[in-house]
Design an enzyme around this catalytic site. Structure first.
Site, PDB file in Angstrom:
ATOM      1  N   HIS A 181     -11.839  -4.406  11.386  1.00 27.77           N
ATOM      2  CA  HIS A 181     -10.709  -5.029  10.697  1.00 27.77           C
ATOM      3  C   HIS A 181     -10.305  -6.241  11.521  1.00 27.77           C
ATOM      4  O   HIS A 181      -9.449  -6.162  12.388  1.00 27.77           O
ATOM      5  CB  HIS A 181      -9.557  -4.016  10.594  1.00 27.77           C
ATOM      6  CG  HIS A 181      -8.449  -4.485   9.709  1.00 27.77           C
ATOM      7  ND1 HIS A 181      -7.153  -4.070   9.873  1.00 27.77           N
ATOM      8  CD2 HIS A 181      -8.438  -5.325   8.645  1.00 27.77           C
ATOM      9  CE1 HIS A 181      -6.391  -4.630   8.951  1.00 27.77           C
ATOM     10  NE2 HIS A 181      -7.151  -5.398   8.198  1.00 27.77           N
ATOM     11  N   ARG A 209       1.658 -12.093  -1.583  1.00 30.97           N
ATOM     12  CA  ARG A 209       0.240 -12.270  -1.232  1.00 30.97           C
ATOM     13  C   ARG A 209      -0.440 -13.317  -2.101  1.00 30.97           C
ATOM     14  O   ARG A 209      -0.037 -13.563  -3.241  1.00 30.97           O
ATOM     15  CB  ARG A 209      -0.507 -10.943  -1.424  1.00 30.97           C
ATOM     16  CG  ARG A 209      -0.074  -9.830  -0.493  1.00 30.97           C
ATOM     17  CD  ARG A 209      -0.797  -9.898   0.822  1.00 30.97           C
ATOM     18  NE  ARG A 209      -0.339  -8.901   1.784  1.00 30.97           N
ATOM     19  CZ  ARG A 209      -0.940  -8.668   2.933  1.00 30.97           C
ATOM     20  NH1 ARG A 209      -2.026  -9.349   3.263  1.00 30.97           N
ATOM     21  NH2 ARG A 209      -0.472  -7.772   3.765  1.00 30.97           N
ATOM     22  N   SER A 245      -0.483  -7.014  11.222  1.00 29.34           N
ATOM     23  CA  SER A 245       0.327  -7.964  10.468  1.00 29.34           C
ATOM     24  C   SER A 245       1.393  -8.602  11.356  1.00 29.34           C
ATOM     25  O   SER A 245       2.075  -7.917  12.124  1.00 29.34           O
ATOM     26  CB  SER A 245       1.008  -7.248   9.293  1.00 29.34           C
ATOM     27  OG  SER A 245       1.816  -8.132   8.560  1.00 29.34           O
ATOM     28  N   LYS A 283      -8.862  -2.399   0.130  1.00 31.75           N
ATOM     29  CA  LYS A 283      -8.852  -1.514   1.289  1.00 31.75           C
ATOM     30  C   LYS A 283      -9.644  -0.231   1.044  1.00 31.75           C
ATOM     31  O   LYS A 283     -10.169   0.367   1.992  1.00 31.75           O
ATOM     32  CB  LYS A 283      -7.415  -1.184   1.689  1.00 31.75           C
ATOM     33  CG  LYS A 283      -6.666  -2.374   2.288  1.00 31.75           C
ATOM     34  CD  LYS A 283      -7.380  -2.983   3.488  1.00 31.75           C
ATOM     35  CE  LYS A 283      -6.570  -4.081   4.147  1.00 31.75           C
ATOM     36  NZ  LYS A 283      -7.329  -4.769   5.223  1.00 31.75           N
ATOM     37  N   LYS A 287      -3.214 -13.434  13.100  1.00 29.74           N
ATOM     38  CA  LYS A 287      -4.672 -13.343  12.943  1.00 29.74           C
ATOM     39  C   LYS A 287      -5.199 -14.386  11.964  1.00 29.74           C
ATOM     40  O   LYS A 287      -6.151 -15.117  12.266  1.00 29.74           O
ATOM     41  CB  LYS A 287      -5.043 -11.926  12.483  1.00 29.74           C
ATOM     42  CG  LYS A 287      -6.520 -11.703  12.211  1.00 29.74           C
ATOM     43  CD  LYS A 287      -6.826 -10.218  12.113  1.00 29.74           C
ATOM     44  CE  LYS A 287      -6.114  -9.557  10.967  1.00 29.74           C
ATOM     45  NZ  LYS A 287      -6.723  -9.876   9.654  1.00 29.74           N
ATOM     46  N   THR A 288      -4.599 -14.459  10.793  1.00 32.30           N
ATOM     47  CA  THR A 288      -5.061 -15.409   9.779  1.00 32.30           C
ATOM     48  C   THR A 288      -4.823 -16.849  10.221  1.00 32.30           C
ATOM     49  O   THR A 288      -5.687 -17.716  10.098  1.00 32.30           O
ATOM     50  CB  THR A 288      -4.361 -15.139   8.433  1.00 32.30           C
ATOM     51  OG1 THR A 288      -4.670 -13.806   8.011  1.00 32.30           O
ATOM     52  CG2 THR A 288      -4.823 -16.123   7.375  1.00 32.30           C
ATOM     53  N   ASP A 333     -10.761 -11.024   7.156  1.00 31.35           N
ATOM     54  CA  ASP A 333     -10.148  -9.718   7.377  1.00 31.35           C
ATOM     55  C   ASP A 333     -11.090  -8.570   7.709  1.00 31.35           C
ATOM     56  O   ASP A 333     -10.714  -7.676   8.446  1.00 31.35           O
ATOM     57  CB  ASP A 333      -9.338  -9.357   6.130  1.00 31.35           C
ATOM     58  CG  ASP A 333      -8.327  -8.247   6.360  1.00 31.35           C
ATOM     59  OD1 ASP A 333      -7.569  -8.332   7.335  1.00 31.35           O
ATOM     60  OD2 ASP A 333      -8.301  -7.300   5.559  1.00 31.35           O
ATOM     61  N   ARG A 373       0.834  -1.201   0.000  1.00 33.13           N
ATOM     62  CA  ARG A 373       0.000   0.000   0.000  1.00 33.13           C
ATOM     63  C   ARG A 373       0.872   1.256   0.000  1.00 33.13           C
ATOM     64  O   ARG A 373       1.986   1.257   0.491  1.00 33.13           O
ATOM     65  CB  ARG A 373      -0.919   0.018   1.223  1.00 33.13           C
ATOM     66  CG  ARG A 373      -2.076  -0.944   1.167  1.00 33.13           C
ATOM     67  CD  ARG A 373      -3.050  -0.711   2.318  1.00 33.13           C
ATOM     68  NE  ARG A 373      -2.398  -0.695   3.615  1.00 33.13           N
ATOM     69  CZ  ARG A 373      -2.098   0.395   4.308  1.00 33.13           C
ATOM     70  NH1 ARG A 373      -2.402   1.596   3.833  1.00 33.13           N
ATOM     71  NH2 ARG A 373      -1.496   0.312   5.479  1.00 33.13           N
TER      72      ARG A 373
END
Length: 529
Positions: A218, A320, A236, A199, A240-241, A255, A57
């Site tokens: 989020h 990604r 990050s 996003k 979390k994932t 997400d 980003r």
């Protein structure tokens, strides 16, 4: 291409286009990607695409048009930088001119699994692979009749090869992400990083949902066999994932979620997972998607034999995979669940002082939600030579439009109304800071998560931390006490206390910028020094 498709885009000022390729299927988009030379097919069927110079980003290149409808709503800040309508129109008109005689790919879909609050999204892409990304990431409309008569609530126009002239155009560089809530359009250029589209729509939902009393979050979410929903917030690198993708629980979403009077719903229809160093053994479900048709592998290295190397960060560390939720075996197909039973805030504490699990009061939960703490480890970022505290309000500051207290109050109200239990789980270091301490074992973290979700942790006796005030379990299953209580793992107890105090001071210093618009009750949930 039909005349109707051409006419549908004229409302945007897009005229004299080449061919309008609308709602192509994944196989059709694959053909376009290969024909255009935009990517290559890897073993297993994933498509590998590169984004060029920009591999993440561009937060300094995002602007929101400041006009009557947003001027008093938006929390104008480093993450929400205003741009005038005049400057937006100037860039927009140049973009429309750029697209003349060019083919475009159009994808029409939804953001939001809840039919009452979802928005209809139309993406207009210069690249076919980015149109496949949109198809993966948002919710598809199976009814061809509805699709034929689709009218967008918000539109993305994304042209990576169109570049701005920086200051001459009133922006910071050749890259730009411009959101216009009055015209209901976001335009993106100069960057091929596909995450900007995802996003941007999340930012739109973060503005629209709170206006309806709906919490936008989020976070990832999953649901147990008994219908118990858990939310996982985390920046990050916090897990979390990994922790929300659980073979024993169905994944609602990876997400972005909303929370209304009926429960939790996914905003997206896919996942956008970071895949650097991903292993088949540790994360089998996510790893499997990298070998499937439909998956877009972004900036992943592939050899001449079409083998991808997920450990290779020579292009970027931010590799990604974009894939539809259906690529994961254990999902909740509706994208919806009931009221959450547990909320888990994940952090990676590189200072080695936070316990692996702490129980939070409601004010503490709101305080830690606004803080959004984790830490960067020395050596992972240029110029970072020692652990560095990182705070991102609401665990997603760049995408939050309102003042953080707006989201925190909504969260607090829903926690109280639904008797939700909140925990802070540290997946970082223990026994000392980076270079001295070691990371908590993933087996211990998973045992903690299981204890939270099963309710076994409720049988523990808790002790109050003298500085942060949260509750630390004295014992928990088979986890050693020197793991549960980090002070026991430090050889130098005075150094531990000094480091814990310093972290608390970092929290308080960060929170000062939010105090003006935040209730005293939330501020009281912070550490005491």
């Amino acid at each position: 291409m039909s005349n109707k498709d051409q006419k549908a885009l004229e409302v945007y000022g897009l005229t004299n286009l080449g061919e309008v390729k609308r709602n192509l299927t994944a196989p059709e988009l694959y053909e376009e990607i290969i024909k255009n030379g935009e990517g290559k097919i890897a073993k297993g069927g994933a498509i590998v695409c590169l984004t060029g110079a920009v591999t993440g980003r561009s937060p300094n290149d995002k602007f929101i048009v400041k006009e009557d409808t947003t001027e008093g709503d938006v929390n104008w800040s480093k993450g929400n930088v205003p741009i005038t309508q005049e400057k937006f129109d100037n860039i927009y008109n140049k973009l429309c001119a750029y697209l003349q005689q060019k083919d475009v790919y159009v994808q029409e879909c939804y953001a939001g699994a809840d039919e009452a609050s979802r928005i209809r999204v139309r993406a207009i892409n210069e690249y076919a692979w980015q149109n496949l990304f949109v198809q993966n990431m948002f919710i598809q409309e199976p009814d061809e009749t509805k699709l034929a008569n689709f009218e967008a609530d918000f539109t993305i126009i994304c042209c990576p090869d169109f570049k701005c002239k920086g200051e001459l155009d009133g922006v910071n560089s050749e890259n730009f992400v411009l959101l216009n809530f009055a015209k209901k359009v976001v335009i993106i250029g100069g960057t091929a990083y596909a995450g900007e589209m995802k996003k941007s729509i999340f930012t739109v939902m973060n503005y629209l949902l709170p206006k309806q009393g709906i919490m936008s979050m989020h976070c990832s979410a999953n649901i147990g066999k008994d219908g118990d929903v858990a939310l996982f917030f985390g920046l990050s690198g916090t897990g979390k994932t990994t922790l929300s993708t659980d073979p024993e629980r169905a994944l609602i979403g990876d997400d972005e979620h909303g929370w209304d009077d009926k429960g939790v719903f996914n905003i997206e229809g896919g996942c956008y997972a970071k895949v650097i160093n991903l292993s088949r053994e540790m994360e089998p479900d996510i790893f499997a998607t990298t070998e499937k048709f439909n998956t877009v592998l972004e900036n992943v290295v592939m050899d001449d034999g079409r083998n991808v190397d997920l450990d290779d960060d020579s292009i970027t560390e931010n590799t990604r995979a974009s894939y539809p939720l259906q690529s994961i075996d254990n999902i909740e197909p509706s994208g919806k669940g009931g009221m959450p039973k547990n909320i888990i805030f994940l952090t990676y504490d590189a200072f080695g002082v936070l316990p692996p699990v702490s129980k939070l009061t409601v004010p503490q939960a709101m305080y830690h939600f606004i803080s959004g703490y984790t830490a960067k480890v020395a050596g992972t970022e240029k110029g970072v030579t020692e652990p560095k505290a990182v705070f991102s309000s609401c665990f997603g500051e760049p995408f939050m439009v309102w003042h953080p207290s707006v989201y925190a109050k909504l969260l607090g109200e829903k926690i109280i109304e639904n008797n939700v239990t909140c925990y802070l789980v540290n997946t970082g270091l223990t026994g000392g800071p980076h270079g001295i301490g070691s990371r908590f074992k993933i087996s211990h973290t998973r045992e903690i998560i299981r204890a939270i979700l099963s309710g076994a942790i409720d049988k523990s006796e808790f002790m109050e931390d003298e500085i942060f005030g949260f509750g630390i379990p004295k014992t928990l299953g088979d986890i050693p006490t020197d793991v549960l209580h980090p002070v026991e793992s430090w050889k130098d107890k005075a150094a531990y206390k000094a480091q814990l105090t310093q972290l608390a001071e970092n929290f308080k210093a960060n929170f000062k910028k939010y105090e003006a618009g935040t209730d005293a009750e939330i501020i009281a949930g912070g550490p005491k020094i």
